[in-house]
Design an enzyme around this catalytic site. Structure first.
Site, mmCIF file in Angstrom:
data_model
loop_
_atom_site.group_PDB
_atom_site.id
_atom_site.type_symbol
_atom_site.label_atom_id
_atom_site.label_comp_id
_atom_site.label_asym_id
_atom_site.label_seq_id
_atom_site.Cartn_x
_atom_site.Cartn_y
_atom_site.Cartn_z
ATOM 1 N N ASP A 9 0.913 -1.225 -0.098
ATOM 2 C CA ASP A 9 -0.102 -0.242 0.016
ATOM 3 C C ASP A 9 1.179 1.310 0.032
ATOM 4 O O ASP A 9 0.883 2.076 1.127
ATOM 5 C CB ASP A 9 -0.849 0.007 1.156
ATOM 6 C CG ASP A 9 -0.178 0.015 2.585
ATOM 7 O OD1 ASP A 9 0.927 -0.275 2.524
ATOM 8 O OD2 ASP A 9 -0.797 0.449 3.581
ATOM 9 N N ASN A 38 -2.331 2.525 3.530
ATOM 10 C CA ASN A 38 -2.049 4.086 3.985
ATOM 11 C C ASN A 38 -2.603 5.074 3.159
ATOM 12 O O ASN A 38 -2.756 6.158 3.532
ATOM 13 C CB ASN A 38 -0.141 4.228 3.430
ATOM 14 C CG ASN A 38 0.613 3.306 4.284
ATOM 15 O OD1 ASN A 38 0.539 3.408 5.338
ATOM 16 N ND2 ASN A 38 1.473 2.810 3.648
ATOM 17 N N PHE A 164 -0.324 -0.921 12.714
ATOM 18 C CA PHE A 164 -1.273 -0.105 11.609
ATOM 19 C C PHE A 164 -1.872 -1.327 10.666
ATOM 20 O O PHE A 164 -3.225 -1.434 10.352
ATOM 21 C CB PHE A 164 -0.651 0.812 10.754
ATOM 22 C CG PHE A 164 -1.742 1.445 9.528
ATOM 23 C CD1 PHE A 164 -2.543 2.568 9.855
ATOM 24 C CD2 PHE A 164 -1.488 1.034 8.253
ATOM 25 C CE1 PHE A 164 -3.356 3.242 8.813
ATOM 26 C CE2 PHE A 164 -2.406 1.559 7.312
ATOM 27 C CZ PHE A 164 -3.074 2.466 7.682
ATOM 28 N N ASN A 165 -0.992 -2.223 9.902
ATOM 29 C CA ASN A 165 -1.690 -2.915 9.041
ATOM 30 C C ASN A 165 -2.533 -3.955 9.632
ATOM 31 O O ASN A 165 -3.402 -4.330 8.918
ATOM 32 C CB ASN A 165 -0.419 -3.692 8.319
ATOM 33 C CG ASN A 165 0.539 -2.850 7.567
ATOM 34 O OD1 ASN A 165 0.058 -1.784 6.896
ATOM 35 N ND2 ASN A 165 1.725 -3.608 7.337
ATOM 36 N N HIS A 238 9.737 0.137 7.898
ATOM 37 C CA HIS A 238 9.051 -0.959 8.192
ATOM 38 C C HIS A 238 8.995 -2.292 7.230
ATOM 39 O O HIS A 238 9.646 -3.162 7.344
ATOM 40 C CB HIS A 238 7.798 -0.710 8.555
ATOM 41 C CG HIS A 238 7.460 0.202 9.595
ATOM 42 N ND1 HIS A 238 7.743 0.157 10.901
ATOM 43 C CD2 HIS A 238 7.082 1.798 9.307
ATOM 44 C CE1 HIS A 238 7.349 1.194 11.602
ATOM 45 N NE2 HIS A 238 6.887 2.200 10.919
ATOM 46 N N ASP A 239 8.564 -1.627 6.060
ATOM 47 C CA ASP A 239 8.210 -2.679 4.988
ATOM 48 C C ASP A 239 9.506 -3.264 4.134
ATOM 49 O O ASP A 239 9.795 -4.477 3.876
ATOM 50 C CB ASP A 239 7.157 -2.104 3.956
ATOM 51 C CG ASP A 239 5.977 -1.680 4.631
ATOM 52 O OD1 ASP A 239 5.451 -2.301 5.654
ATOM 53 O OD2 ASP A 239 5.382 -0.905 3.842
HETATM 54 C C1 BDR Z 1 2.964 -0.189 8.308
HETATM 55 O O1 BDR Z 1 1.810 0.835 8.497
HETATM 56 C C2 BDR Z 1 2.102 1.673 7.253
HETATM 57 O O2 BDR Z 1 1.792 2.901 7.660
HETATM 58 C C3 BDR Z 1 3.519 1.119 6.559
HETATM 59 O O3 BDR Z 1 3.718 1.493 5.193
HETATM 60 C C4 BDR Z 1 3.690 -0.129 7.429
HETATM 61 O O4 BDR Z 1 3.466 -0.998 6.437
HETATM 62 C C5 BDR Z 1 3.733 0.095 9.855
HETATM 63 O O5 BDR Z 1 2.972 0.125 10.781
HETATM 64 CA CA CA Z 2 3.009 -0.570 4.224
#
Ligand code: BDR
Ligand code: CA
Length: 314
Positions: A9, A38, A164-165, A238-239
């Site tokens: 995303d 996102n 978040f994810n 993160h990703d």
């Molecule tokens: C995750 O949430 C998104 O905002 C970032 O792209 C990442 O995948 C981090 O919590």
């Molecule tokens: Ca992401």
């Protein structure tokens, strides 16, 4: 070489994740699917196309997926990624032609026609992956492992309980974690430490290549947002860490744990409830990353972006 399918995303850290996967000699990137997260689905899809245009990889197939979670209302993150989902610099207009097929069908078809051994790398909400597993359970035998960015054992970023994810689509996450497919969970315990700090960003800017020139200001925007909200000294990639685990598994250390997804809690929606002490007696279902080798991670990021810069000089 590991064959991977990315579901993302984009998002600044998704962008770096795509770049690492596209540049790595260890990875054969079979395709990219996009999901809302996102930002809304239209924007994350467009961003994926713009990223591939920037790095001139028109050969990588892209398919658009779901515009929202399975049952919940979509939550987006403009405070972190901006209104475009990739604020901070201008990426080129998309010159990559996407596939006409839905992301879920692309994932299913790619897995079915393969001889197996494929890694799925989801770096957004797990909506597309969950639906693919429900629609075509036969694909499970073609998946080597799901290496996902999401969740946390001892950390959070969207609510005091959730990452978040997983927060955005907890029902999808539950389907994936209960699927029986081997999972590596690259969560905030390591990704919040995978900080590309402001000095690193400046060093990247000085590469002054076609890719680094655009990525550096984007990461500055993302770093500033993370500084403002979480007090971080830069951009938590993160990703990109999830993809790095496939490039060099030594970048994290994992523990094999049972992880449940909270879908009902009053305060804990989307929490990844990890049984660190084996209290439940439930069989482990995820290799959970708990320790990070930051110098190795940084080296992976610098070297792969440099490689992309060099590929565009020729
Ligand atoms: C995750 O949430 C998104 O905002 C970032 O792209 C990442 O995948 C981090 O919590
Ligand atoms: Ca992401």
């Amino acid at each position: 070489m590991k064959k991977i399918l990315m579901d993302c995303d984009p998002g600044h850290d998704d962008m770096v994740a795509i770049m690492l996967a596209a540049a790595s000699d260890e990875i054969d990137l079979l395709g990219i699917t996009t999901v809302a997260g996102n930002q809304i689905g239209e924007k994350t899809f467009r961003n994926a196309l713009r990223i591939l245009t920037l790095i001139n990889r028109k050969d990588i197939p892209v398919a658009r997926g779901f515009d929202g979670p399975l049952v919940r209302k979509l939550v987006v993150a403009p405070e972190i990624h901006g209104v475009s989902g990739l604020d901070g610099a201008d990426l080129p207009e998309p010159a990559v032609k996407p596939l006409k097929v839905h992301a879920v069908d692309f994932i299913i078809e790619t897995l079915r026609k393969s001889s197996g051994g494929i890694y799925l790398v989801p770096t957004g909400p797990l909506t597309n992956v969950a639906v693919a597993l429900l629609k075509a359970p036969d694909i499970k035998e073609k998946i080597e492992r799901i290496v996902l960015m999401g969740g946390a054992v001892f950390d959070s970023n969207t609510t005091p309980a959730a990452e978040f994810n997983i927060y955005v689509d907890p029902e999808a996450a539950k389907i994936v974690f209960e699927s029986g497919v081997p999972i590596t969970m690259v969560g905030l315990d390591v990704t919040d430490k995978a900080i590309f700090n402001f000095d690193d960003i400046e060093k990247l800017r000085q590469f002054n290549g076609k890719v680094s020139r655009v990525v550096a200001p984007l990461l500055k925007f993302f770093g500033n947002a993370n500084k403002e909200i979480y007090g971080f000294n830069g951009a938590p990639l993160h990703d990109a860490l999830a993809v790095s685990v496939l490039i060099n598994p030594d970048v994290v250390k994992t523990r094999f744990l049972h992880v449940d997804i909270e879908t009902k809690g009053e305060f804990t929606r989307g929490e990844t409830v990890a049984d660190v002490y084996g209290i439940t007696g439930k069989a482990p279902n995820a290799d959970v990353a708990l320790e990070l080798n930051l110098p190795l991670f940084n080296e992976i990021v610098f070297s792969h972006i440099k490689k992309l810069d060099e590929s565009l000089e020729i």
